[in-house]
Design an enzyme around this catalytic site. Structure first.
Site, PDB file in Angstrom:
ATOM      1  N   ARG A  46       0.844  -1.953   0.095  1.00 34.86           N
ATOM      2  CA  ARG A  46      -0.218   0.309   0.205  1.00 34.86           C
ATOM      3  C   ARG A  46       0.676   1.372  -0.015  1.00 34.86           C
ATOM      4  NH1 ARG A  46      -3.526  -1.433   5.057  1.00 34.86           N
ATOM      5  NH2 ARG A  46      -2.439  -2.809   5.325  1.00 34.86           N
ATOM      6  N   THR A 110       3.130 -13.743  11.018  1.00 41.04           N
ATOM      7  CA  THR A 110       3.755 -13.710  11.804  1.00 41.04           C
ATOM      8  C   THR A 110       4.818 -14.054  12.314  1.00 41.04           C
ATOM      9  OG1 THR A 110       2.409 -13.312  12.857  1.00 41.04           O
ATOM     10  CG2 THR A 110       3.245 -11.045  11.498  1.00 41.04           C
ATOM     11  N   ALA A 409      28.230  45.397  -1.947  1.00 42.90           N
ATOM     12  CA  ALA A 409      27.632  44.361  -2.925  1.00 42.90           C
ATOM     13  C   ALA A 409      27.887  43.844  -4.391  1.00 42.90           C
ATOM     14  CB  ALA A 409      26.460  45.382  -3.089  1.00 42.90           C
ATOM     15  N   ALA A 452      35.672  50.134  -5.868  1.00 36.84           N
ATOM     16  CA  ALA A 452      34.421  49.618  -6.567  1.00 36.84           C
ATOM     17  C   ALA A 452      34.916  49.164  -7.960  1.00 36.84           C
ATOM     18  CB  ALA A 452      33.896  51.028  -6.103  1.00 36.84           C
TER      19      ALA A 452
HETATM   20  C1  UD1 Z   1      -0.991  -8.552  13.218  1.00 34.10           C
HETATM   21  C2  UD1 Z   1      -1.024  -9.286  14.593  1.00 34.10           C
HETATM   22  C3  UD1 Z   1      -2.690  -8.527  14.565  1.00 34.10           C
HETATM   23  C4  UD1 Z   1      -2.324  -6.560  15.325  1.00 34.10           C
HETATM   24  C5  UD1 Z   1      -2.058  -6.299  14.125  1.00 34.10           C
HETATM   25  C6  UD1 Z   1      -0.637  -5.529  14.505  1.00 34.10           C
HETATM   26  C7  UD1 Z   1      -0.579 -11.619  13.690  1.00 34.10           C
HETATM   27  C8  UD1 Z   1      -1.414 -12.858  13.211  1.00 34.10           C
HETATM   28  N1  UD1 Z   1      -1.690  -9.962  14.058  1.00 34.10           N
HETATM   29  O1  UD1 Z   1      -1.797  -8.354  12.089  1.00 34.10           O
HETATM   30  O2  UD1 Z   1      -2.655  -8.857  16.047  1.00 34.10           O
HETATM   31  O3  UD1 Z   1      -3.151  -6.364  16.047  1.00 34.10           O
HETATM   32  O4  UD1 Z   1      -0.497  -7.244  13.572  1.00 34.10           O
HETATM   33  O5  UD1 Z   1      -0.786  -4.595  13.811  1.00 34.10           O
HETATM   34  O6  UD1 Z   1       0.431 -11.767  13.991  1.00 34.10           O
HETATM   35  N2  UD1 Z   1       5.146 -10.116   8.727  1.00 34.10           N
HETATM   36  C9  UD1 Z   1       6.814 -10.227   8.098  1.00 34.10           C
HETATM   37  N3  UD1 Z   1       6.520 -11.941   8.186  1.00 34.10           N
HETATM   38  C10 UD1 Z   1       5.341 -12.137   7.668  1.00 34.10           C
HETATM   39  C11 UD1 Z   1       4.277 -11.149   7.444  1.00 34.10           C
HETATM   40  C12 UD1 Z   1       4.038 -10.291   8.424  1.00 34.10           C
HETATM   41  O7  UD1 Z   1       7.614 -10.356   8.110  1.00 34.10           O
HETATM   42  O8  UD1 Z   1       4.924 -13.185   7.226  1.00 34.10           O
HETATM   43  C13 UD1 Z   1       5.690  -8.618   9.337  1.00 34.10           C
HETATM   44  C14 UD1 Z   1       4.904  -6.971   8.341  1.00 34.10           C
HETATM   45  O9  UD1 Z   1       6.079  -7.248   7.843  1.00 34.10           O
HETATM   46  C15 UD1 Z   1       4.844  -6.387   9.267  1.00 34.10           C
HETATM   47  C16 UD1 Z   1       4.160  -7.281  10.733  1.00 34.10           C
HETATM   48  O10 UD1 Z   1       5.255  -8.323  10.286  1.00 34.10           O
HETATM   49  O11 UD1 Z   1       6.202  -5.492   9.959  1.00 34.10           O
HETATM   50  C17 UD1 Z   1       2.791  -7.379  11.105  1.00 34.10           C
HETATM   51  O12 UD1 Z   1       2.033  -8.008  10.272  1.00 34.10           O
HETATM   52  P1  UD1 Z   1       0.375  -7.272   9.366  1.00 34.10           P
HETATM   53  O13 UD1 Z   1       0.953  -8.591   8.115  1.00 34.10           O
HETATM   54  O14 UD1 Z   1       1.144  -6.213   8.495  1.00 34.10           O
HETATM   55  O15 UD1 Z   1       0.011  -8.291  10.577  1.00 34.10           O
HETATM   56  P2  UD1 Z   1      -1.577  -7.946  10.834  1.00 34.10           P
HETATM   57  O16 UD1 Z   1      -2.415  -8.672   9.823  1.00 34.10           O
HETATM   58  O17 UD1 Z   1      -1.439  -6.685  10.845  1.00 34.10           O
END
Ligand code: UD1
Ligand code: MG
Length: 488
Positions: A46, A110, A409, A452
């Site tokens: 995004r 995550t 100047a 000057a």
């Molecule tokens: C996550 C949380 C959610 C929380 C929210 C807060 C989980 C499953 N959910 O959701 O509970 O309310 O953050 O913002 O953890 N990332 C990786 N690798 C991956 C996936 C993500 O490095 O495979 C990193 C992303 O770059 C980001 C962070 O982890 O910095 C969070 O990932 P994102 O996909 O934004 O999680 P949310 O769905 O927002």
């Protein structure tokens, strides 16, 4: 794998959890190791940018840099950054930083991201998980969270949000214990009404993380391995999960698009503005003020609207800065006035000096006490002594001026012969008439005077008048040209 610090940080992992009970009740806090896993593998779609999201800047610093800076406040800690999209650029940008990079080739969630870091997590450590796109996390909040995990197995940073959409909801039992986190996309309608949400920041002992992470599956609406499933697993194993709240909501704001980036930027700048106001500097408008580095200031300063400070800037006291000034990496003395639309970089401005309006001081400018640089003057590697003045429309580069010099100047130091730069040296009490060109290398001795309109190629000695212009002759009976007859 990042090349920078791998050798120093690589630690063999162990799946042997037989020592697990010994972890609880750690007596000496200072001795506890902390491994901080920073998640930075996401694509950041995004942002609509070719730059990896975590390299976008808040207050002139990449998002990841903010998080690393906060992480570095934890004693006995190491930072492990999980990278995926744009990994090479991120590692390159942070090559000089003391952290370890691990790759997550595919973003499977995550929990999967944390799994990638696990072989580098020390068995006796506690683990803190941070997001690289949540840049303003406060060191005090981190300390609170780690303190909570030291007395249990897991602690979680949660926050009440008026609009909890998109966030994982904190599901509590009737007695108030945290039972689980349910992701927005998996939540039942009644769970969607919960306004306490997961910020994503959590702390857990390495032993429990290593034991519980393999139990997480991807049976959910997004087919992802959710780190948040750790909570339900902890509960199933009879453990309680503690929650900690941040000092302010801005600490937990994540950045997914440029609108959020600009909102976090503004909120951050407003915090800085408030700090400055509280320390005794007035701002014409705290909402129109930007620091992209550090700004330290004495008291009774006034900063008008739309000023930008970059790098490390130091202001003395009683400084007045007019509107639309850009100041980077400079030291500004007491009682200095910088008038509107001036640009100052890597310079030192002595007490009571005056600059601008519309002045450009380039790197290496040093202004003595009470000196003056006026409108449309450019300086570079120029030193002015006490009370010296360059008031209008001049270029002074590679030059050293003594005290009480007056440059008329339109004067230009011709410091460049097309290949090399040369120095102009001007003593004390020298007067240079308007519209002079000083072809360097050149010395104007103490008390010398330049007529000057001179072009000087030779030095002028003490109390000499240098005249470097054609002698004036007046032609009498001069008939001015007349307009030609126009044909019809
Ligand atoms: C996550 C949380 C959610 C929380 C929210 C807060 C989980 C499953 N959910 O959701 O509970 O309310 O953050 O913002 O953890 N990332 C990786 N690798 C991956 C996936 C993500 O490095 O495979 C990193 C992303 O770059 C980001 C962070 O982890 O910095 C969070 O990932 P994102 O996909 O934004 O999680 P949310 O769905 O927002
Ligand atoms: Mg997110």
């Amino acid at each position: 794998m990042g090349t920078c610090f791998f050798a120093r940080l690589a630690v063999p992992s162990s799946d042997n959890l037989s020592w697990l009970p010994r972890l609880t009740g750690v007596g000496n806090e200072a001795m506890v190791n902390t491994d901080i896993v920073i998640l930075a593998a996401g694509k950041g779609t995004r942002m609509r940018s070719s730059l990896p999201k975590v390299l976008h800047a808040v207050a002139g610093k990449p998002l990841l840099k903010h998080v690393l800076t906060a992480a570095r406040t934890v004693p006995n800690a190491r930072q492990i950054v999980v990278v995926g999209h744009g990994a090479e650029r991120i590692e390159q940008a942070f090559c000089a930083d003391d952290c370890l990079f691990v790759q997550q080739a595919e973003q499977l969630g995550t929990a999967h991201a944390v799994q990638m870091a696990l072989t580098h997590v020390r068995d006796n450590a506690r683990v803190l998980v941070l997001y690289a796109d949540v840049p303003l996390i406060n060191p005090q909040t981190i300390a609170k969270l780690l303190d909570a995990v030291s007395h249990g197995q897991m602690s979680l940073l949660t926050i009440e949000r008026e609009d909890p959409s998109g966030y994982g909801r904190i599901v509590r039992s009737q007695s108030g214990e945290i039972d689980a986190i349910v992701e927005h996309k998996d939540a039942r309608p009644d769970q969607l009404d919960i306004t306490e949400v997961n910020t994503g920041v959590l702390a857990i002992t390495a032993a429990h993380l290593k034991a519980w992470l393999p139990l997480i599956n991807n049976q959910n609406s997004q087919k992802e391995y959710y780190l948040t499933d750790l909570i339900a697993i902890a509960r199933a194993h009879g453990h309680t999960v503690k929650s900690v709240q941040p000092l302010s909501q801005i600490e937990t704001e994540g950045i997914n698009d440029r609108l959020q980036l600009s909102q976090v930027e503004r909120a951050y700048q407003l915090q800085l503005a408030h700090t400055l106001l509280n320390a005794g500097t007035s701002l014409a408008d705290p909402a129109r003020f930007d620091v992209r580095g550090t700004l330290s200031a004495g008291t009774d300063n006034f900063i008008d609207v739309n000023c930008v400070f970059e790098g490390d800037v130091v202001l003395g006291s009683d400084v007045i800065i007019g509107p639309n000034c850009s100041i980077s990496g400079s030291v500004i003395g007491d009682g200095v006035e910088i008038k509107a639309n001036s640009v100052i970089e890597s310079s030192i401005i002595g007490d009571q000096a005056s600059v601008g309006p519309f002045a450009r001081l380039r790197a290496g400018t040093q202004l003595g006490k009470g000196s003056k640089i006026g409108n449309f003057v450019e300086t570079k590697k120029a030193q002015l002594g006490k009370g010296s003045k360059v008031s209008h429309l001049s270029y002074v580069g590679d030059a050293k001026l003594g005290d009480h010099v007056n440059i008329g100047a339109g004067t230009i130091t011709c410091n460049y012969d097309g290949v090399n730069k040369h120095q102009t040296t001007i003593g004390h009490h020298v007067f240079v008439g308007s519209n002079s060109t000083l072809v360097s290398p050149l010395t104007l001795a103490d008390g010398s005077f330049v007529a000057a309109g001179s072009t000087l190629t030779r030095s002028v000695d003490e109390r000499e008048l240098g005249v470097g212009r054609a002698k004036q002759r007046n032609i009498s009976g001069w008939t001015p040209p007349r307009e030609k007859h126009k044909r019809d």
